[in-house]
Design an enzyme around this catalytic site. Sequence first.
Site, PDB file in Angstrom:
ATOM      1  N   TYR A 157       4.294  -0.595   7.788  1.00 38.78           N
ATOM      2  CA  TYR A 157       3.069  -1.287   7.524  1.00 38.78           C
ATOM      3  C   TYR A 157       3.302  -2.630   6.950  1.00 38.78           C
ATOM      4  O   TYR A 157       2.486  -3.861   6.795  1.00 38.78           O
ATOM      5  CB  TYR A 157       1.715  -0.769   7.873  1.00 38.78           C
ATOM      6  CG  TYR A 157       0.740  -1.313   8.316  1.00 38.78           C
ATOM      7  CD1 TYR A 157       0.748  -1.675   9.581  1.00 38.78           C
ATOM      8  CD2 TYR A 157      -0.424  -1.829   7.387  1.00 38.78           C
ATOM      9  CE1 TYR A 157      -0.717  -2.330   9.836  1.00 38.78           C
ATOM     10  CE2 TYR A 157      -1.734  -2.556   7.744  1.00 38.78           C
ATOM     11  CZ  TYR A 157      -1.461  -2.395   8.986  1.00 38.78           C
ATOM     12  OH  TYR A 157      -2.591  -3.059   9.805  1.00 38.78           O
ATOM     13  N   GLN A 188       0.990  -0.915   0.051  1.00 32.67           N
ATOM     14  CA  GLN A 188      -0.027   0.215   0.580  1.00 32.67           C
ATOM     15  C   GLN A 188       1.022   1.197   0.105  1.00 32.67           C
ATOM     16  O   GLN A 188       1.523   1.609   0.955  1.00 32.67           O
ATOM     17  CB  GLN A 188      -0.762   0.312   1.341  1.00 32.67           C
ATOM     18  CG  GLN A 188      -1.469   0.952   1.083  1.00 32.67           C
ATOM     19  CD  GLN A 188      -2.968   1.547   0.358  1.00 32.67           C
ATOM     20  OE1 GLN A 188      -3.619   0.668  -0.178  1.00 32.67           O
ATOM     21  NE2 GLN A 188      -3.290   2.300  -0.673  1.00 32.67           N
ATOM     22  N   GLY A 247       2.838   4.608   1.430  1.00 34.56           N
ATOM     23  CA  GLY A 247       2.698   4.938   1.921  1.00 34.56           C
ATOM     24  C   GLY A 247       2.289   3.914   3.161  1.00 34.56           C
ATOM     25  O   GLY A 247       3.360   4.665   4.683  1.00 34.56           O
TER      26      GLY A 247
HETATM   27  P1  NAP Z   1      -6.930  -0.338  17.167  1.00 32.78           P
HETATM   28  O1  NAP Z   1      -8.318  -0.223  18.027  1.00 32.78           O
HETATM   29  O2  NAP Z   1      -5.633   0.511  17.003  1.00 32.78           O
HETATM   30  O3  NAP Z   1      -6.506  -1.724  18.115  1.00 32.78           O
HETATM   31  C1  NAP Z   1      -4.820  -1.888  17.976  1.00 32.78           C
HETATM   32  C2  NAP Z   1      -4.358  -2.620  19.807  1.00 32.78           C
HETATM   33  O4  NAP Z   1      -3.005  -2.469  19.429  1.00 32.78           O
HETATM   34  C3  NAP Z   1      -5.139  -1.769  20.678  1.00 32.78           C
HETATM   35  O5  NAP Z   1      -5.874  -2.493  22.372  1.00 32.78           O
HETATM   36  C4  NAP Z   1      -3.682  -0.802  21.273  1.00 32.78           C
HETATM   37  O6  NAP Z   1      -3.909  -1.326  22.722  1.00 32.78           O
HETATM   38  C5  NAP Z   1      -2.830  -2.435  21.100  1.00 32.78           C
HETATM   39  N1  NAP Z   1      -1.825  -2.181  20.735  1.00 32.78           N
HETATM   40  C6  NAP Z   1      -0.586  -1.095  19.804  1.00 32.78           C
HETATM   41  N2  NAP Z   1       0.601  -0.958  20.344  1.00 32.78           N
HETATM   42  C7  NAP Z   1       1.032  -1.674  21.345  1.00 32.78           C
HETATM   43  C8  NAP Z   1       2.134  -2.105  22.238  1.00 32.78           C
HETATM   44  N3  NAP Z   1       3.398  -2.031  22.278  1.00 32.78           N
HETATM   45  N4  NAP Z   1       1.981  -3.692  23.128  1.00 32.78           N
HETATM   46  C9  NAP Z   1       0.476  -4.077  23.588  1.00 32.78           C
HETATM   47  N5  NAP Z   1      -0.822  -3.430  23.058  1.00 32.78           N
HETATM   48  C10 NAP Z   1       0.037  -2.425  21.704  1.00 32.78           C
HETATM   49  O7  NAP Z   1      -6.505  -1.094  16.077  1.00 32.78           O
HETATM   50  P2  NAP Z   1      -7.880  -2.423  14.965  1.00 32.78           P
HETATM   51  O8  NAP Z   1      -8.356  -1.910  13.983  1.00 32.78           O
HETATM   52  O9  NAP Z   1      -8.497  -2.299  16.238  1.00 32.78           O
HETATM   53  O10 NAP Z   1      -6.730  -3.351  14.713  1.00 32.78           O
HETATM   54  C11 NAP Z   1      -6.511  -4.664  15.461  1.00 32.78           C
HETATM   55  C12 NAP Z   1      -5.295  -5.412  14.258  1.00 32.78           C
HETATM   56  O11 NAP Z   1      -6.257  -5.662  12.898  1.00 32.78           O
HETATM   57  C13 NAP Z   1      -4.379  -4.511  13.904  1.00 32.78           C
HETATM   58  O12 NAP Z   1      -3.657  -5.809  14.491  1.00 32.78           O
HETATM   59  C14 NAP Z   1      -4.415  -4.038  12.773  1.00 32.78           C
HETATM   60  O13 NAP Z   1      -2.860  -3.717  12.095  1.00 32.78           O
HETATM   61  C15 NAP Z   1      -5.301  -5.207  12.225  1.00 32.78           C
HETATM   62  N6  NAP Z   1      -5.846  -4.250  11.071  1.00 32.78           N
HETATM   63  C16 NAP Z   1      -7.052  -3.550  11.774  1.00 32.78           C
HETATM   64  C17 NAP Z   1      -7.623  -3.170   9.672  1.00 32.78           C
HETATM   65  C18 NAP Z   1      -8.280  -2.340  10.236  1.00 32.78           C
HETATM   66  O14 NAP Z   1      -9.447  -1.149   9.347  1.00 32.78           O
HETATM   67  N7  NAP Z   1      -8.868  -1.412  11.212  1.00 32.78           N
HETATM   68  C19 NAP Z   1      -7.635  -3.209   8.656  1.00 32.78           C
HETATM   69  C20 NAP Z   1      -6.241  -4.670   8.865  1.00 32.78           C
HETATM   70  C21 NAP Z   1      -5.779  -4.925   9.536  1.00 32.78           C
HETATM   71  P3  NAP Z   1      -3.270   0.160  23.984  1.00 32.78           P
HETATM   72  O15 NAP Z   1      -3.907   1.388  22.934  1.00 32.78           O
HETATM   73  O16 NAP Z   1      -3.015  -0.333  25.447  1.00 32.78           O
HETATM   74  O17 NAP Z   1      -1.553   0.665  23.321  1.00 32.78           O
END
Ligand code: NAP
Length: 246
Positions: A153, A147, A149
């Site tokens: 990731y 992707q 940018g």
């Molecule tokens: P999110 O709401 O930002 O949740 C990410 C979580 O990761 C948060 O609970 C955060 O907890 C935790 N986290 C980040 N850094 C951390 C660290 N150093 N140690 C422990 N926990 C950590 O994002 P989401 O959209 O639910 O994404 C969840 C997963 O799905 C991710 O891996 C993301 O890349 C993947 N994903 C998401 C999408 C989408 O459209 N949303 C699409 C494809 C893939 P804290 O806030 O406590 O740090």
Amino acid sequence: MTKRIALVTGGMGGIGTAICKTLAESGHIVVTTYSKPGREQAWHADMKGFGFTDIHSYLCDVTDTAACREMVAKIARDIGPVGILVNNAGITRDGTFKKQTKEDWDAVIRTNLDSVFNMTKPVLDGMLEAGFGRIVNISSINGQKGQFGQVNYSAAKAGMHGFTMALAQEVARKGITVNTISPGYIATEMVMAVPEDVRNKIIAQIPVGRLGKPEEIAALVNFLCSDQAGFITGANVAMNGGQHMM
Ligand code: NAP
């Protein structure tokens, strides 16, 4: 259904919360992590409001190898051995490669990829002993297709699936499966905060004509973690509304 201890990293986030709820609904004892103290009490209160009283959480930075090892040992002492691991914690630090800094690169690789090593390493021996384990790595469509940018990731998310395929082969005969899920755009708070016109442009690229729901990812995680999914291993399951077909 056998009741197991399911550890979900980043379980208080958008997709993670849905995963925790669904695994709890299936009867598992759910344990999650958070790295930024502050919201855990409100999150647990919400979960109790939904009737989930047996969800536990531990403060742990998934980039910290020793902290992950210590947390898994503490979970074993407090609750028992982890039978299901969902590596869901992740971050983005977007920018074209020309502008990307080493800090942006390191933060994304450590949080999305090193974390998979950090969490899987301490739970694997217990799974090998038990002769059962389910590991699900939450990657991304952008790890499959790249992707603009998101060099950092995309590299981290593609790396997660390399990990999945190699470990799946090593533990296949031991009752342990290792799989990747690659979500497309999911309607989490972060995506819903994008201005509506930009969001509509994203949706226009999705053949199904809408964003995915966190509950849909959670349902897939739940199936991959079930006893019935024992013949699925080393897979990368796309859930992206047809946006990218391999
Ligand atoms: P999110 O709401 O930002 O949740 C990410 C979580 O990761 C948060 O609970 C955060 O907890 C935790 N986290 C980040 N850094 C951390 C660290 N150093 N140690 C422990 N926990 C950590 O994002 P989401 O959209 O639910 O994404 C969840 C997963 O799905 C991710 O891996 C993301 O890349 C993947 N994903 C998401 C999408 C989408 O459209 N949303 C699409 C494809 C893939 P804290 O806030 O406590 O740090």
